[in-house]
Scaffold this active site. Structure first.
Site, PDB file in Angstrom:
ATOM      1  CB  CYS A 120      -0.903   0.015   1.231  1.00 29.28           C
ATOM      2  SG  CYS A 120      -2.073   1.395   1.217  1.00 29.28           S
ATOM      3  CB  CYS A 124      -1.716   4.125   7.855  1.00 30.23           C
ATOM      4  SG  CYS A 124      -2.880   4.771   6.646  1.00 30.23           S
ATOM      5  CD  GLU A 171      -7.741   3.651   0.092  1.00 28.16           C
ATOM      6  OE1 GLU A 171      -7.688   3.306   1.288  1.00 28.16           O
ATOM      7  OE2 GLU A 171      -8.800   3.996  -0.463  1.00 28.16           O
ATOM      8  CB  SER A 200     -12.368  -0.355   4.218  1.00 29.07           C
ATOM      9  OG  SER A 200     -11.727   0.429   5.205  1.00 29.07           O
ATOM     10  CG  HIS A 225      -7.830   5.354  12.328  1.00 31.20           C
ATOM     11  ND1 HIS A 225      -8.739   4.406  12.745  1.00 31.20           N
ATOM     12  CD2 HIS A 225      -7.312   4.856  11.177  1.00 31.20           C
ATOM     13  CE1 HIS A 225      -8.742   3.393  11.894  1.00 31.20           C
ATOM     14  NE2 HIS A 225      -7.904   3.648  10.932  1.00 31.20           N
ATOM     15  CG  ASN A 299      -5.465  -6.033  15.337  1.00 33.54           C
ATOM     16  OD1 ASN A 299      -5.883  -6.479  16.403  1.00 33.54           O
ATOM     17  ND2 ASN A 299      -6.204  -5.997  14.242  1.00 33.54           N
TER      18      ASN A 299
END
Ligand code: SAH
Ligand code: SF4
Length: 367
Positions: A120, A124, A171, A200, A225, A299
């Site tokens: 990705c 993040c 993504e 998502s 977030h 996680n």
């Protein structure tokens, strides 16, 4: 055999629509009705090899084998979690690796969590896939095939794939066309209902608007977030391109256009975004919008030191949200022991293939 010469790369039949399959079969010098037979074998019988297409002449099967593949994912590994989640690692034709997860739920739902990209580009910091970098976009057929593999396995044990979430690697809105094509394939080829599919996104505002205009009943989840721009940018670099205001405007547009509820994902990180203050800010931000918050205790991932929020903290966070009329649920953590939980999917990206260097240029978030 004619035009479909043997030195051409083989065509992945999952990448072809019905019309394209007809054209392909015609180029092989076969009657067009063969395409209908092949289509039925692929999507009604769901066979995984050409030899199983028993009403095709042997010569036709030989031509197909020489020029096409029935899918292109090579199974590298399978892992089963103590909680029932099952992870698959697949090798793509160019050596890139991706992961998909099947999650059984108590209410008999069987949900496939699939990847839209190898790696990705969004970076993040809390996400293992983001930490590994970008490999390349998957084709629609490669995205779709992940679900086909699960559907086949489930059928063999008398079960059915009921839900699909685009929450694996990548993504989906950074690979918009292929992801949307895969959504349509899921609906027509596997008969998964639009309402049972969720895409998502990290928050690519222009694509959220485009998605709103698609006239699909597919669910949208937005990974939020954080409510503060500086803090969100530190966690999610994409926020520097589309800040919270712009993202929320796109979300409002989506709800106005579709009248569908958005799910906001909230990876609850102790001390980072689980405080009462933060809950009030989130409540104010979302108040009045048709939405729901999915709280996922963080996680663990290799390169991020954050720790999951405590159960009790999450409970009071959720209570504060409800004071603003904002509903929330705490998502059960799945597959943690096999690193199949949200944000834990990571494989090695093969960076040397030419497709990679093309992909890396496409990897610009402003694309
Ligand atoms: N790229 C898309 C979809 C894949 S990620 C997106 O970001 O939305 C699926 C979800 O897992 C996202 O909500 C993401 O923010 C979340 N996630 C990523 N890393 C996580 C982690 N370490 N713990 C909990 N959730 C995580
Ligand atoms: Fe990419 Fe989603 Fe992970 Fe962010 S959370 S790096 S967008 S997969």
């Amino acid at each position: 055999m004619d035009a479909a010469a043997t030195d051409q790369p083989k065509v992945n039949l999952y990448d072809l629509n019905r019309q394209e399959l007809g054209d392909f079969v015609a180029r092989l010098g076969e009657a067009r009705y063969r395409a209908k037979q092949i289509w039925t074998w692929m999507y009604t019988q769901r066979v995984d090899r050409f030899q199983a297409m028993t009403n095709l002449p042997r010569a036709t099967i030989a031509k197909l084998k020489a020029t096409a593949t029935l899918g292109s994912l090579g199974l590298v590994a399978m892992q089963q979690s103590r909680d029932g989640a099952e992870k698959r690692i697949f090798r793509l034709r160019d050596g890139q690796l991706i992961e998909s997860v099947l999650m059984p739920y108590d209410d008999a739902r069987m949900t496939a969590c699939i990847s839209s990209q190898a790696g990705c580009a969004m970076g993040c910091v809390f996400c293992a896939t983001g930490q590994m970098g970008f490999g390349r976009n998957l084709t629609a057929g490669e995205i779709f095939e992940q679900t086909m593999v699960f559907a086949r396995e489930l059928a063999a044990r008398g079960e059915r794939l009921s839900n699909v979430v685009f929450m694996g690697m990548g993504e989906p809105f950074h690979n918009y066309d292929a992801s949307l094509e895969a959504v349509r394939q899921l609906m027509t080829r596997l008969r998964v209902g639009a309402r049972h599919i969720t895409v998502s996104t990290v928050g690519l505002a222009p694509q959220i608007r485009r998605f709103a205009d698609e006239d699909l009943q597919v669910n949208l989840a937005v990974s939020l977030h954080q409510t503060d721009d500086a803090r969100r940018s530190a966690l999610m670099p994409v926020n520097r391109r589309w800040a919270i205001d712009e993202l929320m405007n796109a979300c409002h547009y989506y709800v106005e256009q579709t009248n569908r509820r958005i799910t906001f994902e909230w990876a609850a990180i102790a001390g980072e975004n689980d405080t009462a203050d933060e809950a009030h800010r989130l409540g104010r931000l979302l108040s009045g919008l048709l939405c729901h918050v999915n709280i996922i205790p963080l996680n663990p991932t290799g390169n991020y030191g954050g720790v999951p929020a405590q159960k009790a903290t999450i409970k009071s966070f959720s209570r504060i949200l409800s004071g603003y009329g904002v509903g929330s649920t705490v998502r059960v953590r799945r597959g943690i022991d096999i690193e199949a939980g949200c944000g834990q999917l990571i494989t090695v990206v093969t960076r040397r293939s030419p497709i990679d260097s093309r992909g890396l240029r496409q990897g610009d978030a402003s694309a």
